[in-house]
Design a protein around this motif. Structure first.
Motif, short mmCIF file in Angstrom:
data_model
loop_
_atom_site.label_atom_id
_atom_site.label_comp_id
_atom_site.label_asym_id
_atom_site.label_seq_id
_atom_site.Cartn_x
_atom_site.Cartn_y
_atom_site.Cartn_z
N GLY A 104 0.85 -1.38 -0.08
CA GLY A 104 0.23 -0.06 0.00
C GLY A 104 0.86 1.50 -0.41
N GLN A 105 0.13 2.90 0.44
CA GLN A 105 1.05 3.78 0.12
C GLN A 105 1.40 3.66 1.29
OE1 GLN A 105 -1.42 7.15 -0.81
NE2 GLN A 105 0.35 8.04 -2.28
N LEU A 106 2.66 4.46 1.64
CA LEU A 106 2.29 4.51 3.15
C LEU A 106 2.25 6.24 3.52
CD1 LEU A 106 5.30 4.16 5.02
CD2 LEU A 106 6.94 5.05 3.48
N LYS A 107 1.63 6.53 4.01
CA LYS A 107 0.82 7.51 4.57
C LYS A 107 2.08 8.70 5.36
CE LYS A 107 -2.58 7.42 2.05
NZ LYS A 107 -3.19 8.16 0.78
N GLU A 108 2.56 7.69 6.02
CA GLU A 108 2.34 8.75 7.29
C GLU A 108 4.39 7.32 8.08
OE1 GLU A 108 1.18 9.70 12.01
OE2 GLU A 108 0.16 9.75 10.82
N VAL A 109 4.84 8.29 9.09
CA VAL A 109 6.34 7.90 9.27
C VAL A 109 5.78 8.15 10.58
CG1 VAL A 109 8.45 7.10 9.65
CG2 VAL A 109 7.45 6.91 7.31
N SER A 110 6.39 7.63 11.64
CA SER A 110 6.64 8.21 13.34
C SER A 110 7.67 7.02 13.76
CB SER A 110 4.94 7.64 14.04
OG SER A 110 4.97 6.36 14.32
N GLU A 111 7.75 8.03 15.03
CA GLU A 111 9.10 7.00 15.94
C GLU A 111 8.65 5.79 16.27
OE1 GLU A 111 10.00 8.66 20.00
OE2 GLU A 111 9.65 10.75 18.69
N ASP A 112 7.85 5.29 16.17
CA ASP A 112 7.54 3.53 16.54
C ASP A 112 7.27 2.76 15.23
OD1 ASP A 112 6.92 4.55 19.40
OD2 ASP A 112 5.42 4.74 19.39
N ILE A 114 5.19 2.80 11.24
CA ILE A 114 4.96 3.30 9.59
C ILE A 114 2.86 3.26 9.69
CG2 ILE A 114 6.39 3.21 8.24
CD1 ILE A 114 5.33 0.90 6.88
N SER A 115 2.41 4.02 8.82
CA SER A 115 0.81 3.56 8.34
C SER A 115 1.09 3.80 6.56
CB SER A 115 -0.21 4.53 8.94
OG SER A 115 0.13 5.29 10.10
N ILE A 116 0.19 2.02 6.57
CA ILE A 116 0.13 2.50 5.18
C ILE A 116 -1.45 2.18 4.85
CG2 ILE A 116 2.59 1.53 4.12
CD1 ILE A 116 0.91 -1.30 3.94
N ALA A 117 -2.19 2.57 3.45
CA ALA A 117 -3.90 2.43 2.86
C ALA A 117 -3.05 1.87 1.61
CB ALA A 117 -3.70 3.70 2.97
N TRP A 118 -4.09 0.72 1.26
CA TRP A 118 -4.36 1.11 -0.15
C TRP A 118 -6.39 0.28 -0.51
CZ3 TRP A 118 -3.06 -2.22 4.57
CH2 TRP A 118 -3.39 -2.91 5.12
N GLN A 119 -7.00 -0.64 -1.68
CA GLN A 119 -7.52 -1.21 -1.91
C GLN A 119 -7.59 -2.13 -1.48
OE1 GLN A 119 -8.95 2.19 -4.33
NE2 GLN A 119 -10.48 3.18 -3.12
N VAL A 133 -12.91 -1.63 -1.06
CA VAL A 133 -13.28 -0.90 0.50
C VAL A 133 -11.73 -0.01 0.35
CG1 VAL A 133 -13.50 -1.75 2.97
CG2 VAL A 133 -14.92 -2.81 1.42
N ASP A 134 -11.43 0.92 1.50
CA ASP A 134 -10.57 1.41 1.59
C ASP A 134 -10.01 0.84 3.20
OD1 ASP A 134 -9.68 3.85 -0.71
OD2 ASP A 134 -11.36 4.93 0.49
N LYS A 135 -8.31 0.55 3.39
CA LYS A 135 -7.68 0.09 3.78
C LYS A 135 -7.26 0.96 4.61
CE LYS A 135 -9.77 -4.81 4.36
NZ LYS A 135 -9.82 -5.24 5.41
N GLU A 136 -6.34 0.81 6.05
CA GLU A 136 -5.12 1.42 6.52
C GLU A 136 -4.91 0.21 7.33
OE1 GLU A 136 -4.17 5.37 8.71
OE2 GLU A 136 -5.22 5.50 7.06
N ALA A 137 -3.20 0.01 8.01
CA ALA A 137 -2.60 -0.23 8.41
C ALA A 137 -1.56 0.01 8.96
CB ALA A 137 -1.99 -2.02 8.12
N THR A 138 -1.42 0.07 10.75
CA THR A 138 -0.27 0.79 11.45
C THR A 138 1.18 -0.39 11.74
OG1 THR A 138 -1.75 2.99 11.98
CG2 THR A 138 -0.01 2.14 13.32
N ILE A 139 1.89 -0.17 11.39
CA ILE A 139 2.39 -0.97 11.19
C ILE A 139 3.94 -0.89 12.49
CG2 ILE A 139 3.86 -3.34 9.98
CD1 ILE A 139 2.61 -2.55 7.89
#
Length: 153
Positions: A104-112, A114-119, A133-139
């Motif tokens: 998926g598309q890398l949306k955000e990077v934090s100290e801990d 990443i967040s990615i989103a995909w359909q 459906v829009d999906k998102e995961a924080t890894i």
């Protein structure tokens, strides 16, 4: 001793161009020095030349027999550091964790992590057929086994 010397020279080179950073440094038993760098804005040939000259110019070949190679991380190389993830925000990543694979598309990077989103196509809640459906995961970084930028043409 050679490892420490090269590390110090690299720190100096990265202070001169603070958009560059070290990905890997390997020194073989035969004193072959292999340096892999990356940069916030990518890496040019002149960046590699500048780092090479900084290291080579400060090491005495009469005193020490060595060979030197400086290269960029490469487009297909796995991401290792938070700084690499940050420069790739908005790009598509393939991420492997112990239990899942995500693309998926890398949306955000934090100290801990990443967040990615995909359909994804999933069955409709009611009736036949599928719906997008829009999906998102924080890894968390600690859960990532490997992450690579997906190159599309």
């Amino acid at each position: 001793m050679l490892q420490d010397r090269v590390e110090n020279l690299l720190e100096e080179a990265f202070q001169e161009n603070n958009s560059l950073f070290l990905i890997a440094l390997n020194i073989s038993d035969q004193n072959h020095i292999s340096i892999v760098i990356d940069g916030d804005n990518g890496v040019t040939v002149s960046d590699c030349v500048a780092v090479s000259r900084k290291v080579e110019g400060e090491l005495d070949e009469d005193e020490l027999d060595f060979s030197l190679e400086v290269a960029s991380a490469g487009a297909a190389a796995p991401l290792k550091f938070s700084r690499q993830y940050k420069k790739n925000i908005g790009r598509t990543l393939a991420v492997q964790t112990k239990s899942n694979k995500f693309e998926g598309q890398l949306k955000e990077v934090s100290e801990d992590g990443i967040s990615i989103a995909w359909q994804a196509r999933e069955p409709k809640p009611v009736g036949k057929g599928k719906v997008t459906v829009d999906k998102e995961a924080t890894i968390a970084f600690q859960d990532i086994l490997e992450a690579k930028v997906v190159i599309t043409f």
